[in-house]
Design a protein around this motif. Structure first.
Motif, PDB file in Angstrom:
ATOM      1  N   THR A 168      16.300  77.265 -45.539  1.00 34.78           N
ATOM      2  CA  THR A 168      17.689  77.038 -45.779  1.00 34.78           C
ATOM      3  C   THR A 168      18.742  77.880 -45.359  1.00 34.78           C
ATOM      4  OG1 THR A 168      17.150  76.289 -48.161  1.00 34.78           O
ATOM      5  CG2 THR A 168      19.485  76.537 -47.658  1.00 34.78           C
ATOM      6  N   GLU A 170      22.737  80.042 -44.865  1.00 31.87           N
ATOM      7  CA  GLU A 170      23.610  80.595 -45.660  1.00 31.87           C
ATOM      8  C   GLU A 170      24.343  81.057 -44.715  1.00 31.87           C
ATOM      9  OE1 GLU A 170      21.373  83.423 -48.269  1.00 31.87           O
ATOM     10  OE2 GLU A 170      21.004  81.871 -50.196  1.00 31.87           O
ATOM     11  N   ARG A 200      17.566  81.733 -45.779  1.00 33.95           N
ATOM     12  CA  ARG A 200      16.741  81.825 -46.505  1.00 33.95           C
ATOM     13  C   ARG A 200      15.411  82.080 -46.430  1.00 33.95           C
ATOM     14  NH1 ARG A 200      17.110  87.380 -48.154  1.00 33.95           N
ATOM     15  NH2 ARG A 200      19.608  87.199 -47.961  1.00 33.95           N
TER      16      ARG A 200
END
Length: 351
Positions: A168, A170, A200
């Motif tokens: 994911t 960020e 992440r």
């Protein structure tokens, strides 16, 4: 060896006498070439660019198990063209190669796949994003309205390892060089180059001793060109570094007989990119190890005075050799000095 693999190897475009590492210094006649001032376009540029000769989707991840033990993962899909077009079936001139690596402090696992694109064995779609070769996949899972690379699942398997990871983002995509136009030599070779360095990660590694739950961070590089190296450039040393401050650095030097051409991008914690041209970043080898019959620099000093950077990077596992069709070194590193953190080092063209 099956018939399909034999045919792939017979026509693999870098099998000719190489110019530069893996033939990346060959001329670009008949293919499109990068030009400055051309804006990157998303999501279209997440997909393939068949009019260019060479392209890759290149992900590296620094991971830790629940006991704090360090690991590294690499997943790469390369596209190389015999001609600047696509066709259906075996006549398709687009050829694909996949590399997967998994590094522990004691072992380094490697797998490779070769494929032709026209039969559906490998390929990339921009929307929805998906990149695959055989059973290996980098699959987009972005929420509606988000960039196609904002969330991914990643899988690969070798004879004695596998991994299954969720990523994911960020932070934003980052363009290198002049808004994505990345110069590689004084004579003007260049590529289009951008990254998603803010992933992440959470998932599972499957090793001979069993499954291991891991978390960490990852970096995806996207690059395409038709002659990314000068014919005299024999290889490169490249780093992607995550600092504990949240800042990041992409840097490389391209080696030739008369010196090295360097480039770098300093990435703020907010994703703001600051490019540095040739000569500003310096990379000095400090320590070597005997790897696959070669003496390789597995410990480096990196200096970028404009950012107060003076660090040493040291390999987690000095034996991180990718014994693939075009062999190279690729593995996770630890960072000490003015900044601390972790990252990845790639080295090619060492004989």
């Amino acid at each position: 060896m099956n018939v399909r693999l034999i045919l792939v190897l017979m026509v693999w475009p870098f099998a000719a006498i190489a110019q530069g590492f893996a033939g990346l210094g060959q001329g670009a006649e008949g293919f499109a070439t990068p030009r400055p001032g051309v804006a990157l376009e998303f999501p279209a540029d997440h997909g393939a660019h068949p009019s260019y000769r060479i392209e890759w989707w290149y992900l590296t991840a620094n991971l830790k198990g629940e006991d704090g033990r360090s690991y590294g993962v690499q997943w790469t899909l390369f596209r190389s063209a015999l001609a600047p077009e696509t066709r259906e079936g075996w006549a398709d001139p687009q050829i694909w190669m996949g590399h997967a690596g998994l590094t522990t402090p004691e072992r380094h696992f490697v797998a490779e796949r070769l494929a032709r694109g026209g039969i559906g064995q490998a390929g990339v779609t921009a929307v929805p994003f998906g990149a695959w070769i055989d059973g290996w996949r980098m699959q987009g899972r972005a929420a509606e309205g988000r960039d196609e690379l904002s969330a991914l699942s990643l899988t690969a398997q070798g004879t004695d390892f596998a991994y299954d990871l969720d990523l994911t983002a960020e932070g934003p995509l980052v363009a290198h060089g002049q808004s994505g136009y990345s110069t590689k030599s004084e004579s003007g070779q260049a590529s289009y180059y951008y990254s998603q360095p803010f992933y992440r990660v959470a998932g599972t590694l499957d090793l001979p001793e069993g499954p291991i739950a891991v978390t960490g961070r990852a970096w995806l590089d996207r690059e395409w060109s038709s002659q990314p190296l000068d014919a005299e450039q024999k290889g490169w040393d490249w780093v992607s570094l995550h600092f504990e401050s949240g800042e990041k650095l992409m840097g490389f030097q391209l080696r030739s007989t008369d010196g090295a051409y360097t480039s770098g991008t300093w990435i703020g914690a907010d994703g703001r990119a600051e490019p540095f041209e040739d000569g500003v970043l310096t990379m000095t080898p400090l320590g070597r190890a005997r790897v696959a019959g070669r003496d390789l620099p597995v410990r480096w000093r990196l200096e970028l005075p404009a950012k107060g950077l003076d660090v040493e990077i040291d390999a987690l596992n000095a034996q991180s050799w990718m014994e693939t069709r075009f062999a190279y070194w690729e593995g996770p590193v630890r960072i000490t000095g003015s900044h601390r953190g972790e990252g990845y080092l790639e080295m090619t063209g060492y004989e």
